[in-house]
Scaffold this motif. Structure first.
Motif, PDB file in Angstrom:
ATOM      1  N   GLN A   1       0.772  -1.281  -0.022  1.00 33.43           N
ATOM      2  CA  GLN A   1       0.199  -0.064   0.035  1.00 33.43           C
ATOM      3  C   GLN A   1       0.724   1.191   0.052  1.00 33.43           C
ATOM      4  O   GLN A   1       1.637   1.457   0.844  1.00 33.43           O
ATOM      5  N   ARG A   2       0.685   2.182  -0.902  1.00 35.24           N
ATOM      6  CA  ARG A   2       1.565   3.173  -1.165  1.00 35.24           C
ATOM      7  C   ARG A   2       1.368   4.129  -0.137  1.00 35.24           C
ATOM      8  O   ARG A   2       0.318   4.576   0.040  1.00 35.24           O
TER       9      ARG A   2
ATOM     10  N   ASN B   1       0.717   7.586   2.065  1.00 36.70           N
ATOM     11  CA  ASN B   1       0.407   9.044   1.562  1.00 36.70           C
ATOM     12  C   ASN B   1       0.145   9.956   2.547  1.00 36.70           C
ATOM     13  O   ASN B   1      -0.370   9.259   3.529  1.00 36.70           O
TER      14      ASN B   1
ATOM     15  N   SER C   1       0.563  12.157   5.578  1.00 33.70           N
ATOM     16  CA  SER C   1       1.620  11.772   6.826  1.00 33.70           C
ATOM     17  C   SER C   1       2.060  10.374   6.657  1.00 33.70           C
ATOM     18  O   SER C   1       1.192   9.482   6.688  1.00 33.70           O
TER      19      SER C   1
ATOM     20  N   ASP D   1      -1.851  12.955  14.099  1.00 32.73           N
ATOM     21  CA  ASP D   1      -1.048  13.744  13.328  1.00 32.73           C
ATOM     22  C   ASP D   1      -1.532  15.371  13.034  1.00 32.73           C
ATOM     23  O   ASP D   1      -2.496  15.619  12.722  1.00 32.73           O
TER      24      ASP D   1
ATOM     25  N   ASN E   1       1.291   3.493   7.089  1.00 24.32           N
ATOM     26  CA  ASN E   1      -0.176   3.317   6.656  1.00 24.32           C
ATOM     27  C   ASN E   1      -1.082   3.632   8.012  1.00 24.32           C
ATOM     28  O   ASN E   1      -2.102   3.475   7.759  1.00 24.32           O
TER      29      ASN E   1
ATOM     30  N   ARG F   1      -6.215   2.654  11.819  1.00 19.18           N
ATOM     31  CA  ARG F   1      -6.846   3.552  10.879  1.00 19.18           C
ATOM     32  C   ARG F   1      -8.101   2.802  10.260  1.00 19.18           C
ATOM     33  O   ARG F   1      -8.136   1.731  10.542  1.00 19.18           O
TER      34      ARG F   1
ATOM     35  N   LYS G   1      -6.049   7.933   9.190  1.00 20.10           N
ATOM     36  CA  LYS G   1      -4.744   7.023   9.697  1.00 20.10           C
ATOM     37  C   LYS G   1      -4.577   7.942  11.214  1.00 20.10           C
ATOM     38  O   LYS G   1      -4.912   8.614  11.564  1.00 20.10           O
TER      39      LYS G   1
HETATM   40  N1  LIG Z   1      -4.095  10.911   9.876  1.00 21.73           N
HETATM   41  C1  LIG Z   1      -3.970  10.958   8.522  1.00 21.73           C
HETATM   42  N2  LIG Z   1      -4.875  10.386   7.846  1.00 21.73           N
HETATM   43  C2  LIG Z   1      -4.895  10.236   6.290  1.00 21.73           C
HETATM   44  C3  LIG Z   1      -3.922  11.164   5.651  1.00 21.73           C
HETATM   45  C4  LIG Z   1      -3.007  11.903   6.623  1.00 21.73           C
HETATM   46  O1  LIG Z   1      -2.182  12.578   6.037  1.00 21.73           O
HETATM   47  N3  LIG Z   1      -3.272  11.688   8.012  1.00 21.73           N
HETATM   48  N4  LIG Z   1      -3.803  11.037   4.406  1.00 21.73           N
HETATM   49  C5  LIG Z   1      -4.972  10.594   3.758  1.00 21.73           C
HETATM   50  C6  LIG Z   1      -4.897  10.191   2.186  1.00 21.73           C
HETATM   51  S1  LIG Z   1      -5.013  11.603   1.196  1.00 21.73           S
HETATM   52  C7  LIG Z   1      -4.752   9.056   1.912  1.00 21.73           C
HETATM   53  S2  LIG Z   1      -4.694   8.864   0.009  1.00 21.73           S
HETATM   54  C8  LIG Z   1      -4.643   8.115   2.534  1.00 21.73           C
HETATM   55  C9  LIG Z   1      -3.293   7.286   2.383  1.00 21.73           C
HETATM   56  O2  LIG Z   1      -3.345   5.957   3.000  1.00 21.73           O
HETATM   57  P1  LIG Z   1      -1.980   5.236   2.687  1.00 21.73           P
HETATM   58  O3  LIG Z   1      -0.861   6.060   3.423  1.00 21.73           O
HETATM   59  O4  LIG Z   1      -2.123   3.906   3.554  1.00 21.73           O
HETATM   60  O5  LIG Z   1      -2.002   4.523   1.419  1.00 21.73           O
HETATM   61  O6  LIG Z   1      -4.745   8.203   3.933  1.00 21.73           O
HETATM   62  C10 LIG Z   1      -5.478   9.360   4.228  1.00 21.73           C
HETATM   63  N5  LIG Z   1      -5.661   9.466   5.656  1.00 21.73           N
END
Ligand SMILES: Nc1nc2c(c(=O)[nH]1)N[C@H]1C(S)=C(S)[C@@H](COP(=O)(O)O)O[C@H]1N2
Ligand SMILES: [Mo]
Length: 263
Positions: A77-78, A80, A82, A171, A212, A217, A230
């Motif tokens: 899983q990429r 993204n 934080s 975060d 992730n 999350r 997350k």
């Molecule tokens: N706490 C938190 N949740 C977050 C984010 C974040 O920056 N902080 N980014 C969101 C975004 S834009 C995406 S695409 C996904 C990325 O989840 P991943 O890192 O498991 O791919 O988490 C989401 N949840």
């Protein structure tokens, strides 16, 4: 303009007309675009409200997002947004491997809860292989394991006036001049009780990595990636979203994204 196009695109999709091929804007691209545009924002807010109502009308509340086979997991899983929170409370918990972590469930519930990770892992679990779609235009198929949020809400006994679930996160994101703001998100109770909405602690058969969202999350499989908070620190059941952040229901929503990001 891209936000308007996104709204229009989703609306067309929801109405069953072929989706346009307009490009989606990236998560990082919005901040600077939002200053002093209240009239546009109001139009967008009502467009989002319309999108929400149309999708809810057309959508069966329990419709499942597609699930995939193990062979369709092609990569990790990429990560993204934080990927490594530096907030002191988070760092302290992380140093003890999250043994001190407690998920509080408060607000409009008969029985507020405070759950350890072990307690969460001992609740009935669900594993699902689903596709994550980020508004930036990329997707990833991954296997998620966690406890259905519906189970947790049943345990806490949400009160009749409850309408939304708010996810608070550890975060904080830097917003330049306006200073850091905590990431947070919210969904309605239909999505909160959806069978594929889980509080995930496992990814692709292993504990959820820091990048992730460890230790916990949420997965909300019928909406875009930014809804899936997350680093969840607490869950609050509420009837009104206006007291949180700038009042639009989420960190990115406060910067102009749709609150209802149905896909
Ligand atoms: N706490 C938190 N949740 C977050 C984010 C974040 O920056 N902080 N980014 C969101 C975004 S834009 C995406 S695409 C996904 C990325 O989840 P991943 O890192 O498991 O791919 O988490 C989401 N949840
Ligand atoms: Mo995203």
């Amino acid at each position: 303009m891209s936000r308007l196009l996104i709204n229009r695109r989703r609306f067309l999709t929801a109405a069953g007309i072929a989706a346009s091929t307009l490009p989606l804007a990236g998560c990082d691209a919005f901040d600077g675009m939002l200053k002093n545009r209240a009239p546009v924002r109001d139009v967008l807010a009502s467009a989002n409200d319309l999108t929400y109502r149309v999708q809810r009308l057309l959508m069966d509340a329990d419709r499942l997002a597609p699930e995939f086979g193990e062979s369709e997991i092609r990569q990790g899983q990429r990560p993204n947004g934080s990927t490594e929170p530096t907030d002191p409370e988070y760092i302290a918990l992380r140093q003890q491997d999250f043994s001190g972590y407690r998920l509080g469930i408060t607000g409009l519930v008969e029985k507020p809860l405070s759950l350890t990770l072990t307690e969460l892992r001992n609740m009935p679990s669900r594993t699902q292989i689903t596709r994550h779609d980020c508004v930036e235009g990329w997707s990833c198929i991954a296997k998620w394991t966690g406890v259905p949020l519906a189970r947790v809400l049943d345990e806490a006994r949400a009160k009749p006036e409850a309408r939304y679930v708010v996810f608070h996160c550890f975060d904080r994101m830097d917003l330049g001049l306006s200073g850091p703001a905590a990431y947070y998100e919210s969904i309605d109770l239909i999505d909160a009780r959806h069978p594929q909405t889980i509080l995930a602690y496992g990814l692709n058969g292993r504990p959820l990595p820091i990048a992730n969202g460890a230790p916990l999350r949420v997965r909300i499989e019928r909406q875009l990636g930014y809804k899936m908070a997350k680093y969840i620190s607490a869950i609050e059941v509420v009837s009104d979203l206006s007291p949180f952040g700038r009042g639009r229901g989420g960190f990115w929503e406060d910067l102009g994204y749709d609150w209802y990001a149905g896909i």
